[in-house]
Design a protein around this motif. Structure first.
Motif, PDB file in Angstrom:
ATOM      1  N   ASP A 326      27.772  55.644  -2.727  1.00 38.26           N
ATOM      2  CA  ASP A 326      27.416  56.746  -1.748  1.00 38.26           C
ATOM      3  C   ASP A 326      26.808  55.749  -0.739  1.00 38.26           C
ATOM      4  O   ASP A 326      26.152  56.204   0.439  1.00 38.26           O
ATOM      5  N   ILE A 327      26.460  54.295  -0.700  1.00 41.86           N
ATOM      6  CA  ILE A 327      25.681  53.652   0.147  1.00 41.86           C
ATOM      7  C   ILE A 327      26.339  52.793   0.955  1.00 41.86           C
ATOM      8  O   ILE A 327      27.331  51.859   0.511  1.00 41.86           O
ATOM      9  N   MET A 328      26.165  52.706   2.295  1.00 47.76           N
ATOM     10  CA  MET A 328      26.500  51.398   3.180  1.00 47.76           C
ATOM     11  C   MET A 328      25.684  50.366   2.779  1.00 47.76           C
ATOM     12  O   MET A 328      24.554  50.103   3.706  1.00 47.76           O
ATOM     13  N   TRP A 329      26.132  49.434   2.176  1.00 51.36           N
ATOM     14  CA  TRP A 329      25.310  48.212   1.708  1.00 51.36           C
ATOM     15  C   TRP A 329      25.276  47.352   2.906  1.00 51.36           C
ATOM     16  O   TRP A 329      24.187  46.595   2.998  1.00 51.36           O
ATOM     17  N   GLU A 330      26.289  47.165   3.781  1.00 44.65           N
ATOM     18  CA  GLU A 330      26.348  46.325   4.760  1.00 44.65           C
ATOM     19  C   GLU A 330      26.899  46.823   6.272  1.00 44.65           C
ATOM     20  O   GLU A 330      27.916  46.724   6.581  1.00 44.65           O
ATOM     21  N   PRO A 331      25.779  47.580   6.603  1.00 41.04           N
ATOM     22  CA  PRO A 331      26.146  48.152   7.882  1.00 41.04           C
ATOM     23  C   PRO A 331      26.427  47.412   9.178  1.00 41.04           C
ATOM     24  O   PRO A 331      26.656  47.876  10.426  1.00 41.04           O
ATOM     25  N   TYR A 332      25.925  46.235   9.088  1.00 46.14           N
ATOM     26  CA  TYR A 332      25.669  45.265  10.399  1.00 46.14           C
ATOM     27  C   TYR A 332      26.756  44.272  10.331  1.00 46.14           C
ATOM     28  O   TYR A 332      26.481  43.039  10.868  1.00 46.14           O
ATOM     29  N   SER A 333      27.795  44.466   9.724  1.00 46.04           N
ATOM     30  CA  SER A 333      29.052  43.486   9.585  1.00 46.04           C
ATOM     31  C   SER A 333      29.492  43.182  10.972  1.00 46.04           C
ATOM     32  O   SER A 333      29.321  44.230  12.069  1.00 46.04           O
ATOM     33  N   PRO A 334      30.308  42.080  11.424  1.00 47.53           N
ATOM     34  CA  PRO A 334      30.850  41.826  12.646  1.00 47.53           C
ATOM     35  C   PRO A 334      31.845  42.783  13.166  1.00 47.53           C
ATOM     36  O   PRO A 334      31.940  43.390  14.224  1.00 47.53           O
ATOM     37  N   LEU A 335      32.533  43.382  12.116  1.00 50.83           N
ATOM     38  CA  LEU A 335      33.454  44.456  12.452  1.00 50.83           C
ATOM     39  C   LEU A 335      32.803  45.575  12.762  1.00 50.83           C
ATOM     40  O   LEU A 335      32.981  46.454  13.795  1.00 50.83           O
ATOM     41  N   ALA A 336      31.644  46.145  12.405  1.00 51.27           N
ATOM     42  CA  ALA A 336      30.940  47.337  12.517  1.00 51.27           C
ATOM     43  C   ALA A 336      30.392  46.953  13.871  1.00 51.27           C
ATOM     44  O   ALA A 336      30.282  48.102  14.753  1.00 51.27           O
ATOM     45  N   ILE A 337      29.648  46.024  14.107  1.00 51.67           N
ATOM     46  CA  ILE A 337      29.028  45.695  15.500  1.00 51.67           C
ATOM     47  C   ILE A 337      30.276  45.696  16.733  1.00 51.67           C
ATOM     48  O   ILE A 337      29.875  46.327  17.618  1.00 51.67           O
ATOM     49  N   ARG A 378      22.081  42.810  -2.456  1.00 53.47           N
ATOM     50  CA  ARG A 378      23.301  43.416  -2.141  1.00 53.47           C
ATOM     51  C   ARG A 378      23.273  43.749  -0.708  1.00 53.47           C
ATOM     52  O   ARG A 378      24.436  43.950  -0.056  1.00 53.47           O
ATOM     53  N   GLN A 379      22.124  44.130  -0.188  1.00 53.43           N
ATOM     54  CA  GLN A 379      22.003  44.578   1.326  1.00 53.43           C
ATOM     55  C   GLN A 379      22.565  43.318   2.123  1.00 53.43           C
ATOM     56  O   GLN A 379      22.875  43.594   3.425  1.00 53.43           O
ATOM     57  N   PHE A 380      22.373  42.003   1.814  1.00 55.45           N
ATOM     58  CA  PHE A 380      22.654  41.073   2.398  1.00 55.45           C
ATOM     59  C   PHE A 380      24.222  40.318   1.856  1.00 55.45           C
ATOM     60  O   PHE A 380      24.616  39.581   2.465  1.00 55.45           O
ATOM     61  N   GLY A 381      24.962  41.298   1.152  1.00 51.41           N
ATOM     62  CA  GLY A 381      26.237  40.926   0.656  1.00 51.41           C
ATOM     63  C   GLY A 381      26.057  39.823  -0.408  1.00 51.41           C
ATOM     64  O   GLY A 381      27.433  39.203  -0.804  1.00 51.41           O
ATOM     65  N   ARG A 382      25.000  39.684  -0.885  1.00 52.15           N
ATOM     66  CA  ARG A 382      24.787  38.718  -2.276  1.00 52.15           C
ATOM     67  C   ARG A 382      24.609  39.219  -3.529  1.00 52.15           C
ATOM     68  O   ARG A 382      24.515  40.401  -3.666  1.00 52.15           O
ATOM     69  N   ARG A 383      24.864  38.581  -4.572  1.00 53.25           N
ATOM     70  CA  ARG A 383      24.826  38.960  -5.826  1.00 53.25           C
ATOM     71  C   ARG A 383      23.490  39.191  -6.182  1.00 53.25           C
ATOM     72  O   ARG A 383      22.385  38.616  -5.893  1.00 53.25           O
ATOM     73  N   GLN A 384      22.998  40.270  -6.906  1.00 51.80           N
ATOM     74  CA  GLN A 384      21.599  40.647  -7.270  1.00 51.80           C
ATOM     75  C   GLN A 384      21.282  40.196  -8.514  1.00 51.80           C
ATOM     76  O   GLN A 384      22.036  40.409  -9.436  1.00 51.80           O
ATOM     77  N   SER A 385      20.438  39.472  -8.620  1.00 50.13           N
ATOM     78  CA  SER A 385      19.878  38.396  -9.718  1.00 50.13           C
ATOM     79  C   SER A 385      18.563  39.457 -10.306  1.00 50.13           C
ATOM     80  O   SER A 385      18.173  40.457  -9.800  1.00 50.13           O
ATOM     81  N   PHE A 386      18.638  39.452 -11.273  1.00 54.91           N
ATOM     82  CA  PHE A 386      17.379  40.052 -12.277  1.00 54.91           C
ATOM     83  C   PHE A 386      17.022  39.004 -13.679  1.00 54.91           C
ATOM     84  O   PHE A 386      18.037  38.662 -14.053  1.00 54.91           O
ATOM     85  N   PRO A 387      15.788  39.438 -14.091  1.00 53.58           N
ATOM     86  CA  PRO A 387      14.976  39.972 -13.260  1.00 53.58           C
ATOM     87  C   PRO A 387      14.028  39.383 -12.521  1.00 53.58           C
ATOM     88  O   PRO A 387      14.302  38.206 -12.157  1.00 53.58           O
ATOM     89  N   VAL A 388      13.214  40.267 -11.607  1.00 58.27           N
ATOM     90  CA  VAL A 388      12.613  39.450 -10.321  1.00 58.27           C
ATOM     91  C   VAL A 388      11.165  40.156 -10.596  1.00 58.27           C
ATOM     92  O   VAL A 388      10.916  41.213 -11.047  1.00 58.27           O
ATOM     93  N   SER A 389      10.225  39.121  -9.997  1.00 58.17           N
ATOM     94  CA  SER A 389       8.927  39.223 -10.374  1.00 58.17           C
ATOM     95  C   SER A 389       8.396  40.473  -9.425  1.00 58.17           C
ATOM     96  O   SER A 389       9.173  40.943  -8.535  1.00 58.17           O
ATOM     97  N   SER A 390       7.373  40.976  -9.717  1.00 57.43           N
ATOM     98  CA  SER A 390       6.725  42.046  -9.009  1.00 57.43           C
ATOM     99  C   SER A 390       5.943  41.700  -7.606  1.00 57.43           C
ATOM    100  O   SER A 390       5.708  40.480  -7.610  1.00 57.43           O
ATOM    101  N   ALA A 391       6.124  42.363  -6.641  1.00 55.40           N
ATOM    102  CA  ALA A 391       5.409  42.223  -5.425  1.00 55.40           C
ATOM    103  C   ALA A 391       3.980  42.143  -5.646  1.00 55.40           C
ATOM    104  O   ALA A 391       3.348  41.398  -4.692  1.00 55.40           O
ATOM    105  N   LEU A 392       3.479  42.567  -6.531  1.00 52.86           N
ATOM    106  CA  LEU A 392       1.931  42.287  -6.714  1.00 52.86           C
ATOM    107  C   LEU A 392       1.760  40.931  -7.184  1.00 52.86           C
ATOM    108  O   LEU A 392       0.371  40.516  -7.440  1.00 52.86           O
ATOM    109  N   ASP A 393       2.619  40.168  -7.792  1.00 48.74           N
ATOM    110  CA  ASP A 393       2.470  38.941  -8.012  1.00 48.74           C
ATOM    111  C   ASP A 393       2.301  37.741  -6.920  1.00 48.74           C
ATOM    112  O   ASP A 393       1.795  36.867  -6.813  1.00 48.74           O
ATOM    113  N   ARG A 394       2.930  38.512  -5.810  1.00 53.22           N
ATOM    114  CA  ARG A 394       3.126  37.764  -4.456  1.00 53.22           C
ATOM    115  C   ARG A 394       1.784  37.761  -3.738  1.00 53.22           C
ATOM    116  O   ARG A 394       1.381  37.141  -2.974  1.00 53.22           O
ATOM    117  N   VAL A 395       1.215  39.203  -3.514  1.00 49.38           N
ATOM    118  CA  VAL A 395       0.133  39.724  -2.884  1.00 49.38           C
ATOM    119  C   VAL A 395      -0.661  40.372  -3.851  1.00 49.38           C
ATOM    120  O   VAL A 395      -0.259  41.539  -4.144  1.00 49.38           O
TER     121      VAL A 395
END
Length: 676
Positions: A326-337, A378-395
């Motif tokens: 249901d998601i448009m993951w990459e709406p800013y492709s050169p073709l869409a622009i 995936r919003q950048f067209g790249r493979r989603q890795s996991f697990p990923v640390s929490s945002a609270l670990d960064r701030v």
């Protein structure tokens, strides 16, 4: 087990979160109140050079293209799913969030430049401001000027008195400069950094507006407005996700959040003319061009028939049913622009691509927010890795929860935030690692890891509801919740019936013609019951010619079976539990010879059905397919009807203003001006 918190969530934060209140405590959530501008302020030609040098011309053109209208229901539905622990929307289709890429492509704001950190605002700011504007000549009598609130900042009604069309015909350069300063304060306070005041602009923005208005054109400071806007909306989402007050206000750059949703998700999306941008939308320079977001404000909007005012409950259900398709993951492709803007978009949109993947913390005044592109690869067209640390670990929490409350004019904020402000200077050196191109298998593995560790559905299905007494405070009628509960239970029974027949086949039982006919009739009646629960008025014609209406589905107290929760999957191949959805009825190609990810078929049960009469014992099969105890925790998994929609190819947002189960309604006449 009722107190167990999903692994991705923080117990302290979760205890007051919207999703916890809705799913665990069964509270009815309230719609938030955004504060959109109620006026349209045009850009004066004499301001264009300074706005362009400051990196604000593109967003100013967007703001003047149409009156900003905000969809409270859509924005509130998104806030319910925002998680401060990860700075992500936790949806059934995975994690999603606006990023610096969205800020650049939709608003055309620069990302390079100094961080928009805290500034010292003297307690005499009001006297200084009035003295600065004392010599401005307008067509309004000075005695009719509106006053400012002493404690907050300059009032909007006071600022709009200095619009260029209200200046005197012989206005000099000083008057134009002050008019630009007033406009910048309006642009900051009601387009880019909406606050909770509504009637005034936050005084912390005064130094920035004065700098841009008074500096020489070749010495105008360049700030990272894009990172500041994203920090502001993150801060507003984190705050609003833990407020369930009838008067709660959603702050931040709300047009960014709404445009982001329009581009990517077919819920609440208006139907508009998708023809390419016309030449008259382009200015004289490469900066003075439209953005990808201009489309949604420059065209007349209509909505699907099903999208009516006060549609928050419907949006909640629709978000609960989102799938990756249901998601448009990459709406800013050169073709869409190229399809939307054949003559190109503003160069500001793409000039800072090197910073889209930065992991440096975002700063706006005293707000410090983590930017986590690693969680939405995936919003950048790249493979989603996991697990990923929490945002609270960064701030850390103590930096993430800073507030000026009690210290509005203190000089300590500049010192306190200096390390974060300085760190932004090295944002181009702190980039997320490339994970390779996206693959469906890797994303499926990510979803298998992600879903059991969060709470991504909010529709609470009460299988034992109490009789409801209508009151004047009811936000919406409950019949849809009851219908959902009935359909949910009917789906569970249908699944049991199908599993029973599959096990008969695997067990070697030869079903007679009457037995097959009985099995199909039962499944047909179950399906009819699901239709009936959702209010269809269909009469079915049996194959032998007689007419039979849909079987009524009792909802509410009549259903006494426990709800079916989502199974937990450990890994991408091995399944835990012994439920129908953890058993694969279809063998892999070539049978079960050799290594296979499918388990061998279980032996036929010794109880529950008889090869002689093919009569099933419902109680036995209920025990056989019982959900494991470890999954019976509503705080871990929201009970939700697993009504999966058929897979579809997601096309650009040309006709889809709603998911496919409502597309038929778009052929009907839409409604204009829906904002509630």
């Amino acid at each position: 087990m009722a107190g167990v918190t999903p692994a991705l969530l923080d117990p302290t934060i979760d205890s007051g979160h919207q999703s916890f209140l809705a799913v665990v405590q069964h509270q009815q959530l309230n719609v938030l109140h955004p504060r959109p501008p109620a006026e349209l302020v045009p850009v004066d030609l004499r301001w264009v050079p300074r706005l362009s040098e400051a990196g604000l011309l593109t967003v100013a053109r967007l703001a003047e293209s149409a009156l900003v209208k905000l969809d409270r229901s859509l924005l509130s539905s998104l806030v319910d799913r925002w998680r401060p622990e990860t700075h992500m929307f936790h949806l059934p289709c995975g994690e999603m969030a606006p990023t610096l890429q969205d800020v650049a492509m939709l608003l055309g704001l620069s990302i390079t430049g100094d961080a928009v950190g805290p500034r010292v605002v003297p307690s005499t700011w009001l006297e200084d401001l009035e003295e600065c504007f004392a010599g401005v000549t307008t067509t309004i009598d000075p005695e009719d000027f509106n006053e400012h609130p002493q404690s907050k900042g300059p009032s909007k009604s006071w600022l709009i008195q200095f619009q260029p069309d209200l200046l005197a015909a012989d206005a000099n350069e000083y008057n134009v400069t002050r008019s630009l300063e007033a406009y910048l304060l309006w642009l900051f306070g009601y387009i880019m950094f909406n606050n909770s005041h509504g009637h005034c602009v936050d005084r912390v923005l005064l130094p920035y507006a004065q700098e841009i208005a008074d500096a020489d054109e070749d010495a105008i400071p360049l700030y990272s407005w894009g990172s500041a806007v994203l920090a502001c909306i993150y801060h507003g989402l984190c705050k609003a996700s833990r407020q369930n007050d009838r008067n709660a206000v959603l702050t931040g750059c709300l047009i960014l959040l709404q445009l982001w949703s329009y581009e990517r998700i077919a819920i609440g999306r208006p139907m508009i003319d998708q023809s390419p941008y016309k030449p008259d939308m382009y200015g004289d320079t490469e900066y003075d061009r439209p953005t990808m977001g201009t489309l949604w404000y420059s065209r007349q909007k209509t909505w699907a028939h099903v999208q009516t005012r006060q549609s928050y409950p419907e949006f909640v259900v629709e978000f609960d049913q989102l799938t990756p398709e249901d998601i448009m993951w990459e709406p800013y492709s050169p073709l869409a622009i190229a399809a939307r803007a054949p003559l190109g978009i503003s160069s500001v949109c793409t000039q800072d691509q090197g910073l889209w993947m930065t992991t440096a913390a975002l700063v706006y005044d005293v707000a410090v927010e983590a930017h986590y592109p690693e969680r939405v690869m995936r919003q950048f067209g790249r493979r989603q890795s996991f697990p990923v640390s929490s945002a609270l670990d960064r701030v850390q929490c103590h930096d993430h929860s800073l507030s000026r409350a009690g210290h509005p004019f203190s000089t300590m904020w500049v010192t306190r935030l200096q390390p974060w402000v300085a760190a932004w200077d090295d944002a181009d050196e702190q980039l997320a690692e490339d994970t390779g191109p996206h693959t469906e298998s890797s994303f499926l593995a990510y979803l298998t890891w992600y879903e059991p560790k969060t709470r991504c559905r909010l529709t609470y299905v009460d299988m034992h509801p109490q009789p409801h007494v209508a009151t004047s405070q009811d936000g919406y009628t409950r019949h849809k919740d009851e219908a959902l509960a009935g359909a949910f239970e009917m789906c569970r029974l249908l699944e049991l019936d199908c599993s029973l027949n599959v096990m008969r086949i695997y067990g070697g039982s030869t079903m007679s013609m009457p037995a097959q006919l009985e099995a199909w009739i039962i499944q047909r009646d179950r399906a009819r019951g699901i239709h009936q629960a959702f209010g269809t008025r269909t009469e079915y014609e049996d194959s032998y010619g007689s007419s039979q209406a849909s079987t009524s589905v009792p909802c509410g107290p009549a259903w006494q079976q426990p709800p079916l929760y989502h199974r937990q999957y450990e890994g991408s191949q091995q399944f835990t539990g012994a439920g129908p959805s953890s058993y694969h009825p279809m063998p892999p190609p070539g049978g079960y010879e050799g290594a296979s990810s499918y388990p061998p078929p279980p032996p036929p049960p010794t109880q529950g059905w008889s090869q002689d009469n093919d009569v099933a014992s419902f109680d036995d099969f209920t025990r056989l397919f019982a959900t494991p105890t470890q999954d019976d925790d509503p705080s871990l998994h929201t009970p939700v009807a697993l009504l999966r929609r058929p897979a579809r190819d997601v096309r650009p947002p040309d006709r889809h203003s709603y998911p496919t189960d409502h597309v038929h309604a778009q052929h009907k006449r839409g409604r204009n001006g829906r904002c509630g």
